[in-house]
Design an enzyme around this catalytic site. Structure first.
Site, PDB file in Angstrom:
ATOM      1  N   GLU A  90      36.083 -23.366  37.312  1.00 55.47           N
ATOM      2  CA  GLU A  90      35.168 -23.915  36.329  1.00 55.47           C
ATOM      3  C   GLU A  90      35.660 -23.775  34.902  1.00 55.47           C
ATOM      4  O   GLU A  90      36.490 -22.923  34.594  1.00 55.47           O
ATOM      5  CB  GLU A  90      33.788 -23.288  36.496  1.00 55.47           C
ATOM      6  CG  GLU A  90      33.818 -21.796  36.424  1.00 55.47           C
ATOM      7  CD  GLU A  90      32.523 -21.172  36.938  1.00 55.47           C
ATOM      8  OE1 GLU A  90      31.858 -21.769  37.781  1.00 55.47           O
ATOM      9  OE2 GLU A  90      32.207 -20.085  36.451  1.00 55.47           O
ATOM     10  N   CYS A 103      36.464 -22.667  27.305  1.00 57.58           N
ATOM     11  CA  CYS A 103      36.681 -21.465  28.102  1.00 57.58           C
ATOM     12  C   CYS A 103      37.341 -21.891  29.409  1.00 57.58           C
ATOM     13  O   CYS A 103      36.774 -22.687  30.155  1.00 57.58           O
ATOM     14  CB  CYS A 103      35.325 -20.814  28.371  1.00 57.58           C
ATOM     15  SG  CYS A 103      35.388 -19.433  29.518  1.00 57.58           S
ATOM     16  N   CYS A 110      39.085 -14.115  41.733  1.00 55.60           N
ATOM     17  CA  CYS A 110      39.736 -13.014  41.026  1.00 55.60           C
ATOM     18  C   CYS A 110      39.836 -11.835  41.982  1.00 55.60           C
ATOM     19  O   CYS A 110      38.914 -11.577  42.758  1.00 55.60           O
ATOM     20  CB  CYS A 110      38.938 -12.615  39.791  1.00 55.60           C
ATOM     21  SG  CYS A 110      39.725 -11.297  38.832  1.00 55.60           S
ATOM     22  N   CYS A 114      35.396  -6.651  39.880  1.00 55.21           N
ATOM     23  CA  CYS A 114      34.397  -6.001  39.011  1.00 55.21           C
ATOM     24  C   CYS A 114      33.002  -6.258  39.601  1.00 55.21           C
ATOM     25  O   CYS A 114      32.671  -7.393  39.956  1.00 55.21           O
ATOM     26  CB  CYS A 114      34.494  -6.542  37.591  1.00 55.21           C
ATOM     27  SG  CYS A 114      36.150  -6.322  36.886  1.00 55.21           S
ATOM     28  N   CYS A 117      30.442  -9.001  38.199  1.00 57.15           N
ATOM     29  CA  CYS A 117      30.987 -10.334  37.906  1.00 57.15           C
ATOM     30  C   CYS A 117      30.937 -11.223  39.147  1.00 57.15           C
ATOM     31  O   CYS A 117      31.416 -10.840  40.221  1.00 57.15           O
ATOM     32  CB  CYS A 117      32.432 -10.188  37.422  1.00 57.15           C
ATOM     33  SG  CYS A 117      33.331 -11.740  37.287  1.00 57.15           S
ATOM     34  N   CYS A 332      30.467 -16.634  33.620  1.00 58.12           N
ATOM     35  CA  CYS A 332      31.608 -16.385  34.489  1.00 58.12           C
ATOM     36  C   CYS A 332      31.298 -16.526  35.985  1.00 58.12           C
ATOM     37  O   CYS A 332      30.587 -15.726  36.554  1.00 58.12           O
ATOM     38  CB  CYS A 332      32.093 -14.966  34.190  1.00 58.12           C
ATOM     39  SG  CYS A 332      33.650 -14.531  34.900  1.00 58.12           S
TER      40      CYS A 332
HETATM   41  N1  SAH Z   1      39.253 -11.440  33.850  1.00 65.25           N
HETATM   42  C1  SAH Z   1      39.170 -11.475  32.433  1.00 65.25           C
HETATM   43  C2  SAH Z   1      38.665 -12.785  31.876  1.00 65.25           C
HETATM   44  C3  SAH Z   1      37.583 -13.496  32.646  1.00 65.25           C
HETATM   45  S1  SAH Z   1      36.015 -12.699  32.658  1.00 65.25           S
HETATM   46  C4  SAH Z   1      38.325 -10.319  31.934  1.00 65.25           C
HETATM   47  O1  SAH Z   1      37.692  -9.657  32.732  1.00 65.25           O
HETATM   48  O2  SAH Z   1      38.343 -10.086  30.730  1.00 65.25           O
HETATM   49  C5  SAH Z   1      35.382 -13.121  31.060  1.00 65.25           C
HETATM   50  C6  SAH Z   1      34.412 -12.115  30.513  1.00 65.25           C
HETATM   51  O3  SAH Z   1      33.151 -12.214  31.211  1.00 65.25           O
HETATM   52  C7  SAH Z   1      34.854 -10.668  30.657  1.00 65.25           C
HETATM   53  O4  SAH Z   1      34.619  -9.965  29.452  1.00 65.25           O
HETATM   54  C8  SAH Z   1      33.958 -10.186  31.770  1.00 65.25           C
HETATM   55  O5  SAH Z   1      33.843  -8.805  31.776  1.00 65.25           O
HETATM   56  C9  SAH Z   1      32.683 -10.907  31.461  1.00 65.25           C
HETATM   57  N2  SAH Z   1      31.692 -10.940  32.520  1.00 65.25           N
HETATM   58  C10 SAH Z   1      31.912 -11.045  33.840  1.00 65.25           C
HETATM   59  N3  SAH Z   1      30.735 -11.041  34.509  1.00 65.25           N
HETATM   60  C11 SAH Z   1      29.756 -10.936  33.583  1.00 65.25           C
HETATM   61  C12 SAH Z   1      28.337 -10.879  33.656  1.00 65.25           C
HETATM   62  N4  SAH Z   1      27.699 -10.925  34.816  1.00 65.25           N
HETATM   63  N5  SAH Z   1      27.640 -10.777  32.503  1.00 65.25           N
HETATM   64  C13 SAH Z   1      28.290 -10.735  31.305  1.00 65.25           C
HETATM   65  N6  SAH Z   1      29.632 -10.795  31.175  1.00 65.25           N
HETATM   66  C14 SAH Z   1      30.369 -10.883  32.304  1.00 65.25           C
HETATM   67 FE1  SF4 Z   2      38.014 -10.683  37.422  1.00 64.89          FE
HETATM   68 FE2  SF4 Z   2      35.449 -10.939  36.740  1.00 64.89          FE
HETATM   69 FE3  SF4 Z   2      36.663  -8.566  36.535  1.00 64.89          FE
HETATM   70 FE4  SF4 Z   2      37.334 -10.556  34.818  1.00 64.89          FE
HETATM   71  S1  SF4 Z   2      35.334  -9.535  34.987  1.00 64.89           S
HETATM   72  S2  SF4 Z   2      38.723  -9.161  35.928  1.00 64.89           S
HETATM   73  S3  SF4 Z   2      37.104 -12.322  36.200  1.00 64.89           S
HETATM   74  S4  SF4 Z   2      36.307  -9.686  38.435  1.00 64.89           S
END
Ligand code: SAH
Ligand code: SF4
Length: 360
Positions: A90, A103, A110, A114, A117, A332
């Site tokens: 996306e 973005c 991924c 996390c 996420c 995300c």
């Molecule tokens: N993998 C990279 C970039 C993609 S994620 C990273 O983790 O930085 C982009 C951003 O969205 C990151 O800061 C991530 O921590 C945040 N993010 C992921 N899930 C989220 C959520 N449920 N609520 C708010 N931010 C979130």
């Molecule tokens: Fe991957 Fe989501 Fe963690 Fe970014 S926040 S590293 S996209 S799992």
């Protein structure tokens, strides 16, 4: 087969030569592909036959599955399917009065896992190639009345786990779209070797670190890769890169009620980042977006403000962000999760636009 935005200008030049077209067409083709903000098929600066032949030789890599527009009309989001294998990714466009930010996703899924996420919950599918990353931006730009001035790697995937394709895309954004390096932001969960490698590059892109916790004990529970690259190493690598470029590092902090938003967490964050100096860091506080696989929720706004106040009185700079586009699940990984969960046979909707959580 080389895709339209995977092809280098050199490959396009070779094709033009073989096609028997004059050399000056190369500039026109690059201009049509990257700068005119219209699809190649509509680029009337090129002869119709050349457009058709080019389009066939260099096909697009992505097909839109869903395009949606947020309630505010300023955020658009696309769910794409990669033609090569059906992987889904996306892209989000955020429009402002004079400019727009895109973005992009760097991977389908991924591997970092996390907990909070949606992308991490769904797991890893594959790396994107540079053409798939570049095409997201170009096609979002076609839909934007404002010129795209900023690109953030904050869609699906961990860009520093797909370094080469990410960097090829960065160079293309700089050279062909003419964007300044500091308007290109790589967001990372904290892949230390990747951060160190960025320091060896000549383009000084902006770095954002997804911090989300002020100590290893808490961060380990949210971000599994923190066990491999603990906080001290991440901060050290980020601080060194920032200092070598004379630029501050952005730290993203998704606030989760009763998990990482306590006042003691704010004080710990001050202790962690104060060594970077008053101009070495900036903290973005973001309310957590709900995801299906995680029970945490965003704090009430006043709590985030109180958190920010502690950071500021500790000498840090901090901004409290609102989420854009949550009405269309622009955050995300969320659109993909929703579509896959509820629409077994997704069809293209023609509505336009919007979404996203990114910091502008
Ligand atoms: N993998 C990279 C970039 C993609 S994620 C990273 O983790 O930085 C982009 C951003 O969205 C990151 O800061 C991530 O921590 C945040 N993010 C992921 N899930 C989220 C959520 N449920 N609520 C708010 N931010 C979130
Ligand atoms: Fe991957 Fe989501 Fe963690 Fe970014 S926040 S590293 S996209 S799992």
């Amino acid at each position: 087969m080389t895709t339209r935005y995977g092809a280098t200008p050199g490959e396009i030049a070779t094709w033009i030569e073989r096609a028997g077209a004059p050399r000056y067409r190369l500039d026109q083709v690059v201009d049509a592909l990257y700068r005119q903000r219209i699809p190649l098929e509509d680029a009337s600066t090129l002869p119709r036959a050349l457009r058709a032949a080019l389009g066939e030789a260099f096909p697009l890599a992505l097909d839109p599955v869903v395009a949606s527009t947020g309630d505010d009309g300023q955020t658009m989001k696309w769910l794409w399917e990669c033609r090569s294998d059906g992987a889904q990714i996306e892209t989000v466009l955020m429009r402002y009065p004079e400019r727009a930010t895109v973005c992009v996703s760097s991977q389908a899924g991924c591997a970092m896992g996390c907990t909070f996420c949606a992308t991490g919950q769904a797991g890893f599918v594959r790396h994107l190639d540079a053409g798939e990353i570049v095409e997201q931006v170009v096609r979002a730009a076609h839909a934007s009345p404002q010129p795209v001035k900023n690109i953030v790697f904050m869609g699906m995937g961990e860009p520093l786990a797909n370094y080469d394709a990410t960097w090829t895309a960065v160079e293309r954004f700089h050279q062909e779209l003419g964007l300044s390096a500091r308007h290109l932001t790589i967001s990372t969960v904290g892949i230390v070797p990747g951060i160190r490698r960025l320091a060896t590059e000549s383009l000084p892109v902006t770095l954002a670190i997804s911090l989300h916790a002020p100590d290893d004990e808490l961060r380990n529970t949210m971000i599994p890769v923190n066990r491999r690259y603990p906080l001290a190493e991440v901060i050290d690598a980020a601080a060194e890169l920032g200092a070598s470029r004379g630029r501050r590092v952005t730290f993203e902090y998704a606030c989760i009620a009763s998990v990482n938003d306590l006042l003691e967490h704010a004080h710990a964050l001050v202790r962690l980042l104060r060594p970077l100096g008053p101009r070495g860091s900036h903290v973005n506080l973001i309310p957590l977006n709900d995801t299906a696989g995680y029970t945490g929720t965003a704090p009430v706004p006043v709590r985030m403000q109180a958190f920010a106040t502690i950071l500021r009185s500790g000498g840090l700079t901090a901004t409290v962000r609102r989420n854009r586009g949550t009405d269309i699940d622009a955050a995300c990984g969320q659109l993909r999760s929703r579509v896959q969960g509820t629409m077994p046979d997704p069809t293209v909707r023609t509505s336009r636009d919007e979404s996203a959580r990114m910091a502008p």
